[in-house]
Design a protein around this motif. Structure first.
Motif, PDB file in Angstrom:
ATOM      1  N   UNK A 216      62.554  48.866  77.943  1.00 29.65           N
ATOM      2  CA  UNK A 216      61.105  48.947  78.158  1.00 29.65           C
ATOM      3  C   UNK A 216      60.340  48.978  76.837  1.00 29.65           C
ATOM      4  N   UNK A 217      61.077  48.987  75.734  1.00 30.52           N
ATOM      5  CA  UNK A 217      60.518  49.019  74.377  1.00 30.52           C
ATOM      6  C   UNK A 217      59.639  50.243  74.159  1.00 30.52           C
ATOM      7  N   UNK A 218      60.163  51.386  74.592  1.00 31.02           N
ATOM      8  CA  UNK A 218      59.546  52.673  74.280  1.00 31.02           C
ATOM      9  C   UNK A 218      60.081  53.214  72.957  1.00 31.02           C
ATOM     10  N   UNK A 219      61.134  52.591  72.462  1.00 34.96           N
ATOM     11  CA  UNK A 219      61.790  53.074  71.242  1.00 34.96           C
ATOM     12  C   UNK A 219      61.571  52.061  70.129  1.00 34.96           C
ATOM     13  N   UNK A 220      61.134  52.544  68.984  1.00 37.59           N
ATOM     14  CA  UNK A 220      60.923  51.670  67.837  1.00 37.59           C
ATOM     15  C   UNK A 220      61.378  52.391  66.581  1.00 37.59           C
ATOM     16  N   UNK A 221      62.356  51.825  65.891  1.00 37.72           N
ATOM     17  CA  UNK A 221      62.866  52.452  64.678  1.00 37.72           C
ATOM     18  C   UNK A 221      63.428  53.831  64.921  1.00 37.72           C
ATOM     19  N   UNK A 222      64.007  54.043  66.111  1.00 38.06           N
ATOM     20  CA  UNK A 222      64.580  55.328  66.461  1.00 38.06           C
ATOM     21  C   UNK A 222      63.558  56.336  66.960  1.00 38.06           C
ATOM     22  N   UNK A 223      62.282  55.965  66.983  1.00 40.83           N
ATOM     23  CA  UNK A 223      61.215  56.867  67.424  1.00 40.83           C
ATOM     24  C   UNK A 223      60.758  56.478  68.823  1.00 40.83           C
ATOM     25  N   UNK A 224      60.685  57.474  69.703  1.00 39.20           N
ATOM     26  CA  UNK A 224      60.275  57.238  71.087  1.00 39.20           C
ATOM     27  C   UNK A 224      58.760  57.379  71.217  1.00 39.20           C
TER      28      UNK A 224
ATOM     29  N   UNK B 209      56.046  55.787  70.228  1.00 42.88           N
ATOM     30  CA  UNK B 209      55.177  55.726  69.059  1.00 42.88           C
ATOM     31  C   UNK B 209      53.813  55.205  69.516  1.00 42.88           C
ATOM     32  N   UNK B 210      52.782  56.053  69.421  1.00 42.77           N
ATOM     33  CA  UNK B 210      51.466  55.685  69.940  1.00 42.77           C
ATOM     34  C   UNK B 210      50.954  54.390  69.312  1.00 42.77           C
ATOM     35  N   UNK B 211      51.232  54.208  68.039  1.00 42.21           N
ATOM     36  CA  UNK B 211      50.723  53.026  67.350  1.00 42.21           C
ATOM     37  C   UNK B 211      51.380  51.741  67.843  1.00 42.21           C
ATOM     38  N   UNK B 212      52.523  51.857  68.501  1.00 40.73           N
ATOM     39  CA  UNK B 212      53.238  50.676  68.970  1.00 40.73           C
ATOM     40  C   UNK B 212      53.167  50.497  70.488  1.00 40.73           C
TER      41      UNK B 212
END
Length: 227
Positions: free
Chosen positions: A157-165, A167-170
């Motif tokens: 679902x692409x809730x994870x970016x760079x190991x961070x769940x 991320x409001x900016x993403x």
């Protein structure tokens, strides 16, 4: 890198064991409550009811029905493509349904007892206005295809970016958002309140509910107060 894979496997195993133990305990507690209600009913309907039996009968009265919710605002937001506001409205509606508005987040018991009709109504709106790309059913499909691996749901679902769940900016609140990306605010609140173990358990409780697993073939329609 092998030790990292081993640690991940151990962590996932612990989440699974804790989840199973929790659900078994909940099932046992439900059976005990049902037995108590039946016992109270027998006392209350006996030929010589006592004051004590009457008091117990009042304690065993069924809980008040869930609060009615108005889905017209959610439908309006989704029909206009205002997904960020619709995501917040979805969280508000679920909190109201569970009677958890003041608390501000859903606990595991809430996911277990949430009205199936309300869940389906909210989900149908998301699916209807996204051409089937968003909604809890889509996220449930990810969950099943990953054999209950919550991390795989987050990745897909692409809730994870760079190991961070989450991320409001993403966060993506456009029509180009990945499949299953929305709604996500309710899962954000779970993660911030209970961590990853809580997130895994809440997903397990919702996506494995027998009533939620029944196929829903009803036709979407416009909703009013109390639907």
């Amino acid at each position: 890198m092998e030790w990292i894979a081993v640690m991940v496997a151990i962590a996932l195993g612990l989440v699974w064991v804790v989840g199973k133990l929790y659900l078994e305990r909940r099932s046992r507690r439900r059976r005990e409550r049902e037995f108590a209600r039946r016992s109270v009913g027998e006392l209350a309907t006996s030929q010589r009811p006592t004051v004590e039996a009457a008091s117990l009968s009042s304690l065993a009265s069924p809980p008040s029905p869930p609060k009615s919710i108005d889905l017209s605002r959610l439908e309006e937001l989704l029909s206009q493509g205002k997904y960020e506001a619709a995501d917040r409205e979805t969280l508000r509606l679920l909190l109201r349904t569970a009677g958890a508005e003041q608390r501000g987040y859903l606990e595991i018991d809430d996911w277990e007892s949430l009205s199936t009709d309300k869940l389906r109504s909210i989900d149908r709106l998301w699916q209807t206005y996204s051409d089937g790309r968003f909604g809890f059913r889509v996220q449930q499909r990810f969950y099943r295809e990953a054999d209950g691996e919550y991390g795989a749901v987050g990745t897909r679902a692409q809730w994870v970016s760079g190991g961070k769940w989450f991320d409001f900016d993403r966060a993506n609140y456009t029509d180009e958002a990945p499949e299953g990306h929305l709604p996500q605010a309710v899962w954000q609140s779970v993660l911030s309140s209970f961590g990853f173990v809580g997130l895994a358990l809440c997903m397990y409780v919702l996506f494995e509910r027998e009533d939620w697993n029944e196929k829903d073939e009803s036709t979407p329609h416009r909703f009013r107060e109390g639907d």
